[in-house]
Every structure is written in structure tokens, then in C-alpha cells.
Design a protein around this motif. Sequence first.
Motif, mmCIF file in Angstrom:
data_model
loop_
_atom_site.group_PDB
_atom_site.id
_atom_site.type_symbol
_atom_site.label_atom_id
_atom_site.label_comp_id
_atom_site.label_asym_id
_atom_site.label_seq_id
_atom_site.Cartn_x
_atom_site.Cartn_y
_atom_site.Cartn_z
ATOM 1 N N HIS A 1 -91.507 -151.355 -72.785
ATOM 2 C CA HIS A 1 -91.060 -152.732 -72.563
ATOM 3 C C HIS A 1 -92.227 -153.621 -72.132
ATOM 4 O O HIS A 1 -92.334 -154.775 -72.577
ATOM 5 C CB HIS A 1 -89.962 -152.764 -71.491
ATOM 6 C CG HIS A 1 -88.602 -152.481 -72.039
ATOM 7 N ND1 HIS A 1 -87.527 -153.315 -71.885
ATOM 8 C CD2 HIS A 1 -88.138 -151.438 -72.780
ATOM 9 C CE1 HIS A 1 -86.459 -152.812 -72.493
ATOM 10 N NE2 HIS A 1 -86.810 -151.650 -73.027
ATOM 11 N N MET A 2 -93.102 -153.094 -71.288
ATOM 12 C CA MET A 2 -94.231 -153.899 -70.816
ATOM 13 C C MET A 2 -95.228 -154.155 -71.941
ATOM 14 O O MET A 2 -95.735 -155.270 -72.106
ATOM 15 C CB MET A 2 -94.889 -153.215 -69.622
ATOM 16 C CG MET A 2 -94.019 -153.276 -68.372
ATOM 17 S SD MET A 2 -94.810 -152.583 -66.909
ATOM 18 C CE MET A 2 -94.318 -150.878 -67.057
ATOM 19 N N THR B 1 -85.308 -156.685 -67.239
ATOM 20 C CA THR B 1 -86.318 -157.722 -66.979
ATOM 21 C C THR B 1 -87.420 -157.170 -66.096
ATOM 22 O O THR B 1 -87.148 -156.576 -65.035
ATOM 23 C CB THR B 1 -85.681 -158.940 -66.294
ATOM 24 O OG1 THR B 1 -84.646 -159.464 -67.135
ATOM 25 C CG2 THR B 1 -86.721 -160.025 -66.046
ATOM 26 N N VAL B 2 -88.660 -157.347 -66.538
ATOM 27 C CA VAL B 2 -89.838 -157.087 -65.712
ATOM 28 C C VAL B 2 -90.399 -158.468 -65.405
ATOM 29 O O VAL B 2 -90.962 -159.112 -66.300
ATOM 30 C CB VAL B 2 -90.883 -156.222 -66.436
ATOM 31 C CG1 VAL B 2 -92.018 -155.866 -65.495
ATOM 32 C CG2 VAL B 2 -90.246 -154.961 -67.015
ATOM 33 N N PRO B 3 -90.228 -158.966 -64.200
ATOM 34 C CA PRO B 3 -90.566 -160.361 -63.894
ATOM 35 C C PRO B 3 -91.976 -160.761 -64.343
ATOM 36 O O PRO B 3 -92.955 -160.088 -64.016
ATOM 37 C CB PRO B 3 -90.436 -160.433 -62.370
ATOM 38 C CG PRO B 3 -89.442 -159.364 -62.040
ATOM 39 C CD PRO B 3 -89.724 -158.258 -63.014
ATOM 40 N N GLY B 4 -92.009 -161.852 -65.138
ATOM 41 C CA GLY B 4 -93.280 -162.374 -65.615
ATOM 42 C C GLY B 4 -93.885 -161.596 -66.758
ATOM 43 O O GLY B 4 -94.931 -161.968 -67.285
ATOM 44 N N PRO C 1 -90.331 -154.980 -59.809
ATOM 45 C CA PRO C 1 -88.999 -154.393 -59.971
ATOM 46 C C PRO C 1 -88.530 -154.507 -61.414
ATOM 47 O O PRO C 1 -88.841 -155.478 -62.105
ATOM 48 C CB PRO C 1 -88.130 -155.247 -59.045
ATOM 49 C CG PRO C 1 -88.820 -156.572 -59.012
ATOM 50 C CD PRO C 1 -90.299 -156.262 -59.084
ATOM 51 N N LEU C 2 -87.814 -153.504 -61.880
ATOM 52 C CA LEU C 2 -87.160 -153.597 -63.188
ATOM 53 C C LEU C 2 -85.707 -153.976 -62.926
ATOM 54 O O LEU C 2 -84.928 -153.180 -62.382
ATOM 55 C CB LEU C 2 -87.256 -152.266 -63.945
ATOM 56 C CG LEU C 2 -88.499 -152.100 -64.833
ATOM 57 C CD1 LEU C 2 -89.746 -151.919 -63.997
ATOM 58 C CD2 LEU C 2 -88.330 -150.935 -65.787
ATOM 59 N N ALA D 1 -99.498 -154.873 -64.751
ATOM 60 C CA ALA D 1 -98.091 -154.946 -64.368
ATOM 61 C C ALA D 1 -97.662 -153.688 -63.632
ATOM 62 O O ALA D 1 -96.844 -153.733 -62.701
ATOM 63 C CB ALA D 1 -97.225 -155.165 -65.600
ATOM 64 N N VAL D 2 -98.208 -152.533 -64.013
ATOM 65 C CA VAL D 2 -97.926 -151.286 -63.309
ATOM 66 C C VAL D 2 -98.445 -151.374 -61.885
ATOM 67 O O VAL D 2 -97.736 -151.042 -60.915
ATOM 68 C CB VAL D 2 -98.565 -150.091 -64.043
ATOM 69 C CG1 VAL D 2 -98.476 -148.824 -63.187
ATOM 70 C CG2 VAL D 2 -97.891 -149.856 -65.387
#
Length: 464
Positions: free
Chosen positions: A106-107, A189-192, A159-160, A153-154
Motif C-alpha cells: 500500500h505504501m 489509510t496510511v496518513p499522508g 497508524p494504519l 513512512a515506515v
Amino acid sequence: MQINFEALFYREPYCSEFEAEVLRCEGPDEEGKFHLVLDDTAFYPEGGGQPGDRGLLSGVKVLDTRYEGNEIVHLTETALKPGEKVHGQIDFARRFELMQQHSGEHMISGIAHKLYGCDNVGFHINEKEMTLDFNRALSAEQIKKIEDLANQAVFQNLPLEISYPDEAELAEIDYRSKKELEGAVRLITVPGVDCCACCGTHLRCSGEVGLIKIVRSENYKGGVRLTALCGERALRDYQRLSEQAQKIAGLYSVKPREFFPEMAQIPLEIERLNGLVDARDRLLTDILTSSNEVQSLFWLDPSFQKKKFKNLAKYAARRLEGTAILLLPREDENVVKSEESSKVDKIKTAAPVENNAKAKTAADLETMAKMKTDGADVEGEKGSAVDSIAKASVSGENQHFTVVLASEKEDLQSLVQNLREVFAFRGGGHGGFYQGELTAEPASLKSFFENALPGLKSLILERR
């Protein structure tokens, strides 16, 4: 298919053990598997690119989980009775590894979409890696940037978030989806970073992905297919690569993180050395074929490269404007080589010996073994190719030889036929070129060729 978002694996994605009741059991099918339906389950069924879970139901092995119509079906190796209460255990180590891949995907996909307008048109996780298909090509620099930002992002441990917006809310949300959706929609959703419709299981936060590594890219249907590893898979892959780097560095006595400049020179050095070998062999052949004889028998050291025989024989025959025969003793129990004779850093060329056509005894080869070469006496150099041939001929021992025959003007078929009859020559060819193997006493072999080719000149080519 109607997805049941109330299933236990959605309510509690980290649940690894549970209690349930068997509603139905059918089978076995053609593969000998039974199809079980439970009243609730923590086993995720294959879908959306993510494999189905495996594990146990009261000790019975669950081989796979999948949807059949609107039902979640567990494929087992043994039947269970309807109404029976069972204790379920999923293989959570495998599930967690799959969640690492899916959340990492997803990322990657979200960043590729935001930066370069790529749509993810295909996604699949197998037992070793995952692939992501995008509808646009990406350069190596763009792929590296996607990988860098995904790992950022990791590191941020985002939060997911999981949500089920209604139709009105969904209309206001910018989200990714591979297809038109009907009914309830589940957003991850992965914020941003990303917002995507998905029915898979996911981690609580991005930090649990651990590491994202894109290991391969290839053109695919006008776009690009990326192969990636996340979490433990990426760690294991790095460990394997690091181990290999250590071994390569040790082999070439360089630092593991600095061996590439050294390794990059190897093909150039091989090309240079091959050029020197070719030039040396041609010069050697020029020297040895400089007399008026048109037929020569070459006795080679076993260290000569077998792959070069064909070209060397043809070149010698062309240089002689006649026939060239190359004999290479095969390295076996009858060819004893010393450590000194195996070195290839120096070439010593034996001077031509005029052979009397009537001389057919091992004494000829003894004489050859005692010749002076480049001012050095080869007599007494035990284990050398020349000495081995001479010793074998005196004692009457058989030698195994690779034989190459080349001629510019003669058809060698008759000669080769005689070789087959006398020495059981095994090989092939036609016209002016043949190659193969045989076993013979060196003196007998030398006499055979002298009788067949009057005026034959014997030459020793030895490397030390």
C-alpha cells in the motif's frame, strides 16, 4: 461475492487462536481435501492478492482458506463433523509476514500514484516475494525515490487506519481502487501516504513493516512490474546477499563493501589475458611451423586449454599449408604432473626434432624428453608432460589422449578410419578436421602417424 466484514480476522486481525463450530463439511474432493465451513473464523480467505491462511482446527491441518460463493471455506486433510466444536490455530508467523508485504505494498503503490500518477493494476504475494504491476513505466531513479519515501513512512511509524465510510462520505474521499465497488467499502489509510479500498489484513502501524526493498523491475504490458520484499523477507534477503558478498570479498582479498570496483575489472582482465594467450599460441605455432615440413605432430602439455584446440589445430594446418595433429595427454592415473608443471606463467618451447621415418621405438620419445629448451635441460624434471610421455612409452603404459587433426589440403577420413581400427578412436568430424579421444602407448601412436604421414615432424609444446 459478498464480503463478510464481520468475520473474526477483520475484527481482530492479530487473533491467532479461537473457538468455533463446524457448520458443514463436504468432501473429499478430487484432490482428497475436505471443505469445512465454520460459524466464525480467524482464517483469512485468499483474495485481493493475499494468500489464504493455513493452520490447525483441533489438530486437523488446514491447507488453505478461500471463498466459495459467499462462504469462507477451510480446506482440510481430514473431515470434521457438523456441530463439532473446534479450536482454531492459524499459522500466525506466516500471517504476520503476509501482512508486512500487504501493508508495504500500500505504501509503495500510494507513493507511486502520488508522485508519478501510476495506477496499481495488479498485485500478488507468493511464498517468496510480492509483485506490483503499474500502468506506467518508471525509471531506476524514480523507483529508488519510491523506495526511499516508502521506508521513510515506515520510520515514521504511522497508524494504519481502517474505516467503512457510507456512500455520501465515500464520495468526498480521494482513494485508490482497482475496480468499481458496490456495497460496503473498506478503506485502509496510511496518513499522508495512501488511501485505498482493500479487503486484506493489515498491520497496526507502518513501523511493523520493518523494511521495504524493491529488488527487481521489468517492463510489463506497457508499464512496469516491481518485485519487492518487506519485513522479515527483506532481512533474510539482505543476510543472504551479505553472506555472498563476504565470500566473494574473501575470494578476491578485498573489503566486502568495496569489491565491485575490483570485480568490474575481472572481465577486462580475462579479455586481456585471453588475447595474450591467443597471441602467444599463434606466435608459438609460427615458430614451430617455420620449417619446410608440411606435416607436424604436436605433443601438448595437459595444461593447454582444451577449448582452444580446434582453432590452434586449424591455424597450425593453415600455417603449414598441410596437416597438423595435436595430442593432449588427459590428466588421469597414468599422467603424473608435478606442482611445477601445472604452472602456466611461463612457456618453454621445444626445438623441432627431425624424425627418422624408420625409427619406431620408445627411444625416440626418450630423446625428445632429454632435449634442451630455452637453454634449460628438461631431463630429470620428474612429473613434466614430456617426462610423463617418455616414461609411459618406455614402460609400455597406455596414455589417454585428446586428439585433434586438421589439414588444409587433405581429406582425413581414411586416416581417421585407421585410427578407429588401431586405437579405437572415438570422435567425429569430416573432410579436413576431426577431433576425439583414444588410448595408446605414446611410442605406438607416434609410429602410427609417422607411417601414415611420411616426413612427419614431431614437436613438443610444454607449459610450465
